[in-house]
Design an enzyme around this catalytic site. Sequence first.
Site, short mmCIF file in Angstrom:
data_model
loop_
_atom_site.label_atom_id
_atom_site.label_comp_id
_atom_site.label_asym_id
_atom_site.label_seq_id
_atom_site.Cartn_x
_atom_site.Cartn_y
_atom_site.Cartn_z
N ASN A 1 -5.38 -9.17 4.74
CA ASN A 1 -4.55 -9.59 4.68
C ASN A 1 -3.84 -8.10 4.61
OD1 ASN A 1 -3.14 -12.36 3.52
ND2 ASN A 1 -3.23 -10.90 1.25
N ASP A 2 -4.25 -6.99 4.24
CA ASP A 2 -4.53 -5.44 5.19
C ASP A 2 -5.25 -5.58 6.50
OD1 ASP A 2 -3.05 -4.17 3.64
OD2 ASP A 2 -4.17 -5.15 1.68
N CYS B 1 -10.53 -12.92 0.39
CA CYS B 1 -9.56 -13.12 -1.04
C CYS B 1 -7.78 -13.59 -0.02
CB CYS B 1 -9.53 -12.94 -2.19
SG CYS B 1 -9.18 -11.56 -1.28
N HIS C 1 3.65 -7.72 -0.65
CA HIS C 1 3.08 -8.99 -1.65
C HIS C 1 4.00 -9.66 -2.43
CE1 HIS C 1 -0.30 -5.54 -1.25
NE2 HIS C 1 -0.88 -6.33 -2.10
N GLU D 1 -11.24 -4.42 4.06
CA GLU D 1 -9.82 -4.69 4.45
C GLU D 1 -9.64 -3.59 5.34
OE1 GLU D 1 -7.01 -4.49 1.04
OE2 GLU D 1 -7.83 -3.73 -0.23
N ARG E 1 2.50 -4.85 7.19
CA ARG E 1 3.22 -6.10 6.75
C ARG E 1 3.97 -6.44 5.58
NH1 ARG E 1 -1.72 -6.08 1.61
NH2 ARG E 1 -0.84 -8.31 1.08
N ARG F 1 -5.35 -9.54 -9.61
CA ARG F 1 -4.84 -8.54 -9.00
C ARG F 1 -4.94 -7.58 -10.22
NH1 ARG F 1 -3.25 -12.20 -3.91
NH2 ARG F 1 -3.39 -11.13 -2.27
N ARG G 1 -10.34 -7.03 -9.38
CA ARG G 1 -10.17 -5.77 -8.30
C ARG G 1 -9.27 -4.87 -9.36
NH1 ARG G 1 -6.58 -6.87 -3.48
NH2 ARG G 1 -5.10 -6.65 -4.78
#
Length: 529
Positions: A443-444, A491, A182, A421, A454, A287, A323
């Site tokens: 990403n996840d 996203c 992140h 995700e 990650r 976020r 979110r």
Amino acid sequence: MRQAVELKGRPASDGIFAGPVFFLEDAAAKRREAGDAEAETEAFDAAVAAAIAGLTVLVVTAEGDGADMLSFQIALLDDDALLQPARALIAQGRPADEAWRKTVDAEILGYEMSDDDYFRARAADLKDMRDRVLRHLAGNAAHLAQAGAILIGDDVPPSLFLEADWSKGGAIALRQGSPSSHVAILARARGVPMVVGLGDIRPNDHAEAVVDGSTGLLVLSPDGPAKQFWLEKAQGLAERREQEQRFLDRPAQLKSDERIELLINVAEPQELDVLDPSHCDGIGLMRSEFLFRDGKPLPDEETQYRAYRRLLEWAGEKPVTIRTLDIGGDKPIAGLTPEGERNPFLGLRGIRLTLARRDVFKTQLRALARAAVHGKLKVMVPMITVNAELQATAQLLDEVVAELAQAGIPALRPPLGIMVEVPAVALAPELFSEAAFFSIGSNDLVQYVMAAARDETSVASLSDPAHPAVLRLIAHVARYGAEHGIPVSLCGDMASDPRFVPALIAQGLKTLSVSPATIGRVKAALAEI
Ligand code: PEP
Ligand code: MG
């Protein structure tokens, strides 16, 4: 002059920056020399509060002796008789950590000298409590770095990035870390060059360096010709960026003129101050967890409402997807996330955590429902794995909206969608047919499909968003959405990378949400397809 040292790591955020270096591990030590009594008192109080908050969470899940031990520490930290000597030393100009250590060490000595077995055994608890507060005091050293410095450390949490001053540029160089973490996402959004996985970097009197985020290089103590080389390279990069900026005003579309919906990802409402809403079709991901800062009090309903409203007013008629809290994993918040989880990315994260902390969740949902009257709000739930989580969230949102209506407070019930995700969702999207929309979190998804954390340097090379297994899942979700009238967007950060944009369009996606810094770049890539 120092000998130049060139280290090769992994690129994490594009761009070149040259400037003074700031070693974060030294900062914790240096910080204590600050000596401003007011700032030190504030830091001390915040550290004690954060330690109590962290212990309170631990106590809930601990049993027997463990719970007793933790409650004992909370009681001590709540006791003015213990804190007072430390505060007095700070008022005399002593650094907070030194004052705290001195105070508690004197207590510990008393316990250790006791004739009573019980008190001698408690000395270890005091040491644990002392170190907890010290850890919180050392936590956020980033704000001590001068603006425009290269922060060097092992790995850094997102909260540290958010505390640092980037107004004069700057860069990050990490011994560990990963491009998918992140903090790397934040660095890319803010245009801060970043390199990870550099291995051992020692201070060795290096005072300045160059970071090349595009190739993953850190050059410590560059000589004159090297500096000139990097300057020219930086100029070339700036020219390329300027060319991309020409696409900003154009609509996001393919060569065939087919329109693609291009949304942006936002971490903090302040980011919008420098962005023109006409350059995008709305906000695809806010976020919200970045409104929550580790070691700081949780933002109350009013603070959150104002932040969400600001986003909606910026976007006007355009949609804004906010979110709900996605903390846990590499975004811990003391007092909210459990300490000591063996694998936080597979633990109590996102919706799993907010459903366990309904007080915090309800506050956020109230703020969101109130903000919904100011624009086209959509609410999105992270880390959904089973439909029961979506149902529980929907129920809570309905409750909150009903409560607000009863109290006569203006509010609306926004549509509720989910992040896709977790592979279980991408494989069986039909189980979530009540979701108002899907947003793929690549990403996840990548980390869970490839079984590669990650934030882990050693497995970063496995994090390949273009792996056929990942693309197949994206295509599957896009197809399911198209056939059943559920809007699907993506996203994750791969949408912001022009190398992956053609593959995403080929999988059937028509909506992408990207880092604001890459709008021009992504539009240019779309125009080539
Ligand atoms: C993702 O997982 O792709 C995503 C967009 O969410 P985050 O990066 O915040 O986990
Ligand atoms: Mg995610």
